[in-house]
Design an enzyme around this catalytic site. Structure first.
Site, PDB file in Angstrom:
ATOM      1  CG  HIS A 194      -0.812  -0.013   2.375  1.00 12.26           C
ATOM      2  ND1 HIS A 194       0.501  -1.101   3.443  1.00 12.26           N
ATOM      3  CD2 HIS A 194      -0.227   1.628   3.302  1.00 12.26           C
ATOM      4  CE1 HIS A 194       0.365  -0.614   4.317  1.00 12.26           C
ATOM      5  NE2 HIS A 194       0.757   1.318   4.477  1.00 12.26           N
ATOM      6  CG  ASP A 195       2.405   3.217   3.470  1.00  8.86           C
ATOM      7  OD1 ASP A 195       1.415   4.234   2.910  1.00  8.86           O
ATOM      8  OD2 ASP A 195       2.594   3.170   3.962  1.00  8.86           O
ATOM      9  CE  LYS A 204       3.807   6.653   3.964  1.00  8.67           C
ATOM     10  NZ  LYS A 204       3.918   6.330   5.588  1.00  8.67           N
ATOM     11  CG  HIS A 257       2.154   7.812   0.397  1.00 13.05           C
ATOM     12  ND1 HIS A 257       1.280   8.261   1.634  1.00 13.05           N
ATOM     13  CD2 HIS A 257       1.786   6.973   0.419  1.00 13.05           C
ATOM     14  CE1 HIS A 257       0.808   8.010   1.939  1.00 13.05           C
ATOM     15  NE2 HIS A 257       0.893   7.048   1.548  1.00 13.05           N
ATOM     16  CG  HIS A 296      -3.699   3.317   1.682  1.00 12.83           C
ATOM     17  ND1 HIS A 296      -2.577   3.844   0.863  1.00 12.83           N
ATOM     18  CD2 HIS A 296      -2.503   4.293   2.751  1.00 12.83           C
ATOM     19  CE1 HIS A 296      -1.714   4.056   0.793  1.00 12.83           C
ATOM     20  NE2 HIS A 296      -1.613   4.377   2.380  1.00 12.83           N
ATOM     21  CG  HIS A 297      -3.939   7.895   3.457  1.00 13.35           C
ATOM     22  ND1 HIS A 297      -3.456   7.598   5.128  1.00 13.35           N
ATOM     23  CD2 HIS A 297      -2.673   7.547   2.634  1.00 13.35           C
ATOM     24  CE1 HIS A 297      -2.394   7.050   5.191  1.00 13.35           C
ATOM     25  NE2 HIS A 297      -2.051   6.993   4.113  1.00 13.35           N
ATOM     26  CG  ASP A 332      -1.430   2.953   6.838  1.00 11.50           C
ATOM     27  OD1 ASP A 332      -0.370   2.365   7.797  1.00 11.50           O
ATOM     28  OD2 ASP A 332      -1.560   3.532   5.972  1.00 11.50           O
TER      29      ASP A 332
HETATM   30 FE   FE2 Z   1      -0.124   5.681   3.245  1.00 14.88          FE
END
Ligand code: FE2
Length: 287
Positions: A62-63, A66, A91, A115-116, A144
């Site tokens: 998911h990240d 970044k 990100h 996801h945010h 998360d």
């Molecule tokens: Fe994230």
């Protein structure tokens, strides 16, 4: 939607995701933990094996975006200012751009981008509302946040599990999906504690004796090996205790470049075993 998994492609995707963790000394094991929490929640939600495997993959990757965030911001000691926080928030957009031409993009694009997002429409990057956010993205959003709260950061210690669960409860319907939070709160504390503060099955994070940053050990680590703190670049002894796992013994000195290079930070054994555990076909939940 069912998706056939080419294992070598999946492995390269996981390695790519792990590069993010290698950049940030404070997030050791975050991807693994989010993936574990997501599977617990997915199970309780009633996902089948193929759906839960697709969810686990999305949670691990998911990240990805970044990789595009400067390390000076990602690993900053002290709270981020508004500008730095805005940079971090890019990100999810960066990650979705990186992944869109990848052969497994269908599988992970939505979780990486959304996801945010939050049910109240105050999330990012697309300010979606509850009914527009897919279940996998909502699940990863909750897991998360739960991991961020229960993990140690440069400016604070990880929260107690009860406090983090109370925050999820208080934010249900606002920051987090109401129904999914309800299910998360019913997961046994023992199964959550099994994952909190660990970087892998049965492997707890250690604390650097010099700067208190979390230290990650790997399955291949042996008694007497030297551990590396990626936050302060200190080297210290590791003692294996049959009952307690590893303990940090003496702080030795700050590492030389070639010693630090021995610690690649991408745990390829862990990635291989995760890839092995994924079935040949996985399934996305479309809602
Ligand atoms: Fe994230």
């Amino acid at each position: 939607m069912k998706i056939e998994i080419e294992k070598s492609l999946l492995k390269s995707l996981f390695v790519l995701a792990s590069v993010v963790e290698a950049k940030d000394p404070y997030t050791g094991g975050h991807l693994w933990r989010v993936s574990q929490f997501a599977q617990l929640l997915g199970n309780s939600f009633g996902l089948n094996k193929e759906e839960n495997a697709a969810l686990a993959i999305g949670a691990f990757i998911h990240d990805l975006g970044k990789v595009g965030i400067p390390e000076s911001i990602l690993g900053k000691k002290g709270k981020l200012d508004d500008y730095e926080y805005d940079v971090i928030k890019t990100h999810s957009d960066i990650g979705s751009q990186i992944i869109q031409s990848h052969p497994l993009s269908n599988l992970v694009y939505d979780v990486i981008r959304h996801h945010h997002e939050t049910p109240n429409g105050l999330g990012y990057p697309d300010h979606l509302h509850s009914e527009q956010i897919k279940t996998f993205s909502k699940i990863v959003g909750i897991c998360d946040a739960f991991d961020a709260m229960t993990s140690t950061r440069p400016y604070r210690k990880g929260m107690e599990i009860e406090k983090a669960l109370n925050i999820l409860e208080a934010e249900k319907g606002k920051q987090f999906d109401e129904k999914l939070v309800g299910i998360f709160l019913n997961i046994s504390k023992d199964s959550l504690l099994h994952t909190i503060g660990h970087s892998e099955e049965g492997i707890p994070l250690l604390e650097c004796p010099a700067c208190e940053a979390p230290i990650q050990v790997q399955k291949i680590t042996k008694d007497g090996d030297l551990g590396v703190c990626r936050a302060c670049l200190g080297l210290f002894g590791l003692h294996a205790d049959d009952k307690k796992g590893f303990e940090v013994t003496t702080f030795q000195r700050f590492g030389k470049a070639e010693e630090l290079a021995q610690d690649s930070r991408v745990d390829t054994d862990m990635i291989s075993s995760m890839v092995q555990s994924i079935p040949k076909t996985v399934e996305l939940v479309e809602i």
